[in-house]
Design an enzyme around this catalytic site. Structure first.
Site, PDB file in Angstrom:
ATOM      1  N   GLU A  65       0.886  -1.156   0.000  1.00  0.00           N
ATOM      2  CA  GLU A  65       0.000   0.000   0.000  1.00  0.00           C
ATOM      3  C   GLU A  65       0.930   1.213   0.000  1.00  0.00           C
ATOM      4  O   GLU A  65       1.840   1.269   0.832  1.00  0.00           O
ATOM      5  CB  GLU A  65      -0.776  -0.028   1.321  1.00  0.00           C
ATOM      6  CG  GLU A  65      -2.218   0.328   1.221  1.00  0.00           C
ATOM      7  CD  GLU A  65      -2.852   0.302   2.605  1.00  0.00           C
ATOM      8  OE1 GLU A  65      -3.405   1.320   2.998  1.00  0.00           O
ATOM      9  OE2 GLU A  65      -2.768  -0.747   3.279  1.00  0.00           O
ATOM     10  N   ARG A  85       5.576 -13.255   9.435  1.00  0.00           N
ATOM     11  CA  ARG A  85       6.186 -11.964   9.151  1.00  0.00           C
ATOM     12  C   ARG A  85       7.544 -11.899   9.830  1.00  0.00           C
ATOM     13  O   ARG A  85       7.835 -12.660  10.757  1.00  0.00           O
ATOM     14  CB  ARG A  85       5.278 -10.818   9.595  1.00  0.00           C
ATOM     15  CG  ARG A  85       5.028 -10.764  11.093  1.00  0.00           C
ATOM     16  CD  ARG A  85       4.017  -9.685  11.475  1.00  0.00           C
ATOM     17  NE  ARG A  85       4.568  -8.366  11.354  1.00  0.00           N
ATOM     18  CZ  ARG A  85       4.131  -7.439  10.501  1.00  0.00           C
ATOM     19  NH1 ARG A  85       3.133  -7.689   9.681  1.00  0.00           N
ATOM     20  NH2 ARG A  85       4.678  -6.250  10.457  1.00  0.00           N
ATOM     21  N   LYS A  93       4.717   0.384   9.788  1.00  0.00           N
ATOM     22  CA  LYS A  93       4.809   1.673   9.099  1.00  0.00           C
ATOM     23  C   LYS A  93       4.263   2.807   9.967  1.00  0.00           C
ATOM     24  O   LYS A  93       4.811   3.898   9.993  1.00  0.00           O
ATOM     25  CB  LYS A  93       3.981   1.612   7.807  1.00  0.00           C
ATOM     26  CG  LYS A  93       4.786   1.234   6.576  1.00  0.00           C
ATOM     27  CD  LYS A  93       3.908   1.366   5.346  1.00  0.00           C
ATOM     28  CE  LYS A  93       3.653   0.027   4.705  1.00  0.00           C
ATOM     29  NZ  LYS A  93       2.506  -0.017   3.830  1.00  0.00           N
TER      30      LYS A  93
HETATM   31  P1  ATP Z   1       2.780  -2.294   7.952  1.00  0.00           P
HETATM   32  O1  ATP Z   1       2.011  -3.082   8.965  1.00  0.00           O
HETATM   33  O2  ATP Z   1       4.174  -1.995   8.321  1.00  0.00           O
HETATM   34  O3  ATP Z   1       2.055  -1.105   7.434  1.00  0.00           O
HETATM   35  P2  ATP Z   1       1.729  -3.740   5.823  1.00  0.00           P
HETATM   36  O4  ATP Z   1       1.598  -5.191   5.866  1.00  0.00           O
HETATM   37  O5  ATP Z   1       0.514  -2.970   6.082  1.00  0.00           O
HETATM   38  O6  ATP Z   1       2.917  -3.298   6.751  1.00  0.00           O
HETATM   39  P3  ATP Z   1       1.820  -3.456   3.028  1.00  0.00           P
HETATM   40  O7  ATP Z   1       2.278  -2.293   2.264  1.00  0.00           O
HETATM   41  O8  ATP Z   1       0.394  -3.802   3.012  1.00  0.00           O
HETATM   42  O9  ATP Z   1       2.326  -3.202   4.491  1.00  0.00           O
HETATM   43  O10 ATP Z   1       2.703  -4.741   2.734  1.00  0.00           O
HETATM   44  C1  ATP Z   1       3.156  -5.162   1.481  1.00  0.00           C
HETATM   45  C2  ATP Z   1       3.617  -6.581   1.592  1.00  0.00           C
HETATM   46  O11 ATP Z   1       4.680  -6.702   2.520  1.00  0.00           O
HETATM   47  C3  ATP Z   1       2.504  -7.486   2.086  1.00  0.00           C
HETATM   48  O12 ATP Z   1       2.438  -8.613   1.254  1.00  0.00           O
HETATM   49  C4  ATP Z   1       2.900  -7.817   3.491  1.00  0.00           C
HETATM   50  O13 ATP Z   1       2.450  -9.078   3.866  1.00  0.00           O
HETATM   51  C5  ATP Z   1       4.416  -7.740   3.442  1.00  0.00           C
HETATM   52  N1  ATP Z   1       4.959  -7.415   4.749  1.00  0.00           N
HETATM   53  C6  ATP Z   1       4.720  -6.318   5.485  1.00  0.00           C
HETATM   54  N2  ATP Z   1       5.366  -6.369   6.661  1.00  0.00           N
HETATM   55  C7  ATP Z   1       6.062  -7.541   6.665  1.00  0.00           C
HETATM   56  C8  ATP Z   1       6.934  -8.191   7.604  1.00  0.00           C
HETATM   57  N3  ATP Z   1       7.247  -7.643   8.791  1.00  0.00           N
HETATM   58  N4  ATP Z   1       7.464  -9.383   7.254  1.00  0.00           N
HETATM   59  C9  ATP Z   1       7.185  -9.933   6.063  1.00  0.00           C
HETATM   60  N5  ATP Z   1       6.366  -9.388   5.146  1.00  0.00           N
HETATM   61  C10 ATP Z   1       5.807  -8.205   5.433  1.00  0.00           C
HETATM   62 MG    MG Z   2      -1.191  -3.121   5.024  1.00  0.00          MG
END
Ligand code: ATP
Ligand code: MG
Length: 594
Positions: A61, A296, A306
């Site tokens: 995102e 994760r 984030k």
């Molecule tokens: P955050 O919680 O930091 O905002 P998010 O999952 O909302 O992270 P996205 O931009 O939706 O962030 O994530 C893009 C991709 O990265 C998704 O497929 C997500 O599963 C993966 N991802 C995010 N954080 C991790 C993590 N700590 N370990 C592995 N994969 C991750």
């Molecule tokens: Mg997300």
């Protein structure tokens, strides 16, 4: 896909590789057609056999900068596609109208490229935006309504929450659940046409309010949000929910293996329900993608959220998203981590379905393993005190005389040549390399002891000068003649100590930023306390050092091993010709556990 790492036969097996290999063996997706771009079933059917054996995607995102957790996901998705003749799509999951910014979009693309991956394959750019699929998503919603599989619910948010039930209690049907197809279609179109206010209604799937999986209790598919979208402008005032949008995005793009983190495990039944219904209706290609979950990344002393990282930036606890203490990819880049080290790290931690914390030292070890064979060596004195050779004129003829010395750029790579520097009457040494009274086992400078100044001469310490406060201001020593490194007889005198130095004559002043962990606790953000209270007040120490003359014009991103001290990078933001600035990436050895 290009990447500097080895090919797949050397990669450790993991459950995702097993799944992919099984699908390839069984030809699960072998018959699929590809329209040359994301498309519905009809268009894909007119295409050619899909040239990609496997399609994965990285779907961030665009609401912030990517962090080390995303790096794991990037290495995983792009890495699997590379290893199995596949293609990984770069997809912006931009279905939420409010939070997107171009700055983040650019930052994300940069980060993926920098890590060593790309989305161009066979002349096609596989860069996609989920918002380009809004028309299809709307069409699919009308299809579900027509099939009696979705309805417009106008309960209040409060009622909806109450009627959803909980783990021990089934939900209760909404009074709007029995609306006819015609009523639902008409009302849904009114939602689309802006006749209803934000929150006045949602479109819900009609599944089972008594399902033991709460995600299957008629999940919301569309909500009303009168907001402008960066891509579609004011065309829409209803937006799809993530749980509805994501499976559709995967299906239109012919994704085979849709990898996500474990939090989405409970969403998988809905993922399959939705795609099964749309496939039955002939709207999407068959067989449809499957979702697989992995743990994760949690890294000790690091935050990977984030939202919390943004708080650190917004509240000024760090200098920006690219502060070298930040676990963002831009931060790690500025800190001096290499793409190869991050890829190696991702490989070493592997993937599993178990949520664990990875020790930060694993990342630093990957960096050392990457840089040790390639980083040029240099000497630097981080906490300088002057060493004066009191018999210099006697031995060398005059106080001003300099003696040229050299050292290999890399001890195991003679082809990289040698570095040159001068030895003189006055030399900078580390303050900790002198003691009046040596502690047990101390082999460096103390009165009466002989040490070698590395690549230079052996000296014998005669004492030190101090100021009124007892601080050493100058260390004194005598040169031992005929001991220059590399000359015959240099080894005639055996010494136990070998210390690094930079001469006053040609040493270059440098700012060196010594970074430490950003948080004081191994699992920040998990105790219920505000993470701000867990910040390490000593995460940055700036010192004024002296470095070898060759480093005077170090360019941003150039990395070195400072002998004895560890790995350093010329700061990509602040390093200037003649005024070098270095960041410490990691020490020579693991000090995290101590
Ligand atoms: P955050 O919680 O930091 O905002 P998010 O999952 O909302 O992270 P996205 O931009 O939706 O962030 O994530 C893009 C991709 O990265 C998704 O497929 C997500 O599963 C993966 N991802 C995010 N954080 C991790 C993590 N700590 N370990 C592995 N994969 C991750
Ligand atoms: Mg997300």
């Amino acid at each position: 896909m290009t990447s500097p790492t080895e090919n797949n036969s050397t990669k450790p097996a993991n459950f995702l590789r097993h799944i992919i290999e099984r699908d390839l063996e069984q030809g699960t997706y072998a018959q699929r057609k590809w329209a040359g771009r994301p498309a519905d079933a009809a268009q894909h059917q007119m295409g050619t056999p899909d040239p990609a054996k496997v399609r994965t995607r990285f779907p961030p995102e665009p609401n912030g900068y990517l962090h080390v957790g995303h790096a794991k996901s990037i290495c995983l998705n792009f890495g699997l596609a590379r290893d199995y003749n596949g293609i990984c799509h770069m997809r912006f999951d931009d279905t939420n109208p409010e939070k997107e910014e171009q700055e983040y979009v650019d930052g994300i693309l940069d980060a993926v490229h920098w890590l060593g991956f790309g989305w161009d394959a066979n002349g096609t750019s596989h860069l996609y935006h989920a918002s380009d699929y809004f028309d299809f998503m709307y069409r699919a919603a009308e299809y579900l309504i027509g099939a009696g599989l979705a309805y417009v619910d106008e309960q209040s948010a409060e009622e909806m929450r109450k009627n959803r039930g909980d783990f021990g209690r089934p939900g209760t049907d909404s009074p709007f659940r029995q609306r006819t197809v015609e009523q639902n279609l008409a009302r849904f179109r009114e939602m689309r046409d802006g006749k209803l206010d934000d929150g006045a209604a949602v479109l819900r799937a009609k599944i089972d309010m008594a399902s033991p999986n709460i995600n299957m209790r008629d999940p919301a598919l569309y909500r009303i949000k009168h907001a402008e979208h960066h891509n579609t402008g004011n065309k829409w005032c209803i937006y799809p929910m993530y749980t509805y949008a994501h499976p559709i995005e995967d299906a239109l793009e012919n994704i085979t293996h849709s990898l996500c983190t474990l939090e989405f495990e409970d969403q998988r039944p809905f993922y399959d329900w939705l795609l099964d219904r749309l496939a039955e209706g002939g709207l999407i290609n068959k067989p449809h993608p499957r979702q697989y979950e992995f743990a994760r990344l949690n890294l000790t002393y690091v935050i990977t959220s984030k939202r919390k990282l943004k708080q650190l930036v917004d509240d000024g606890h760090v200098t920006g998203w690219d502060d070298p203490r930040m676990p963002t990819i831009v931060g790690m880049r500025r800190r001096g981590y290499t793409p190869e080290a991050i890829q190696l790290f991702a490989e070493r931690i592997g993937v599993s379905k178990e949520n664990t914390w990875i020790d930060y030292s694993v990342l630093d070890q990957a960096l050392r393993d990457d840089l040790d064979p390639k980083a040029p060596r240099a000497m630097a004195v981080l906490d300088p005190v002057k060493l004066v050779i009191t018999n210099w004129a006697e031995v060398m003829g005059s106080d001003g005389k300099l003696d040229a010395c050299s050292a290999p750029v890399h001890p195991h790579k003679p082809e990289l040549g040698r570095r040159e520097f001068q030895f003189g009457k006055e030399i900078w040494i580390e303050r900790t390399d002198y003691e009046d009274v040596p502690p047990k086992g101390y082999n460096r400078l103390f009165p009466g002891n002989k040490v070698r100044l590395k690549y230079g001469h052996v000296v014998e310490c005669t004492g030190a000068q101090k100021d009124a406060a007892g601080q050493v201001t100058e260390v004194h020593a005598k040169l031992v003649p005929d001991t220059k490194s590399g000359t015959p007889g240099a080894d005639a005198i055996k010494v136990k100590g070998n210390i690094t130095w930079v001469s006053v004559a040609d040493g270059v002043k440098a700012e060196v930023r010594l970074y430490d962990r950003l948080f004081t606790v191994p699992q920040p953000g998990t105790s219920g306390k505000d993470v701000i209270e867990e910040l390490n007040p000593e995460s940055l120490k700036v010192v004024h050092a002296y470095v070898e003359p060759a480093l005077k014009s170090a360019k941003g991103d150039e990395r070195f091993q400072f002998e004895r001290h560890g790995y350093f990078v010329a700061d990509r933001g602040d390093c200037r010709d003649g005024k070098p600035v270095f960041n410490r990436v990691a020490g020579m050895k693991d000090s995290w556990g101590k």
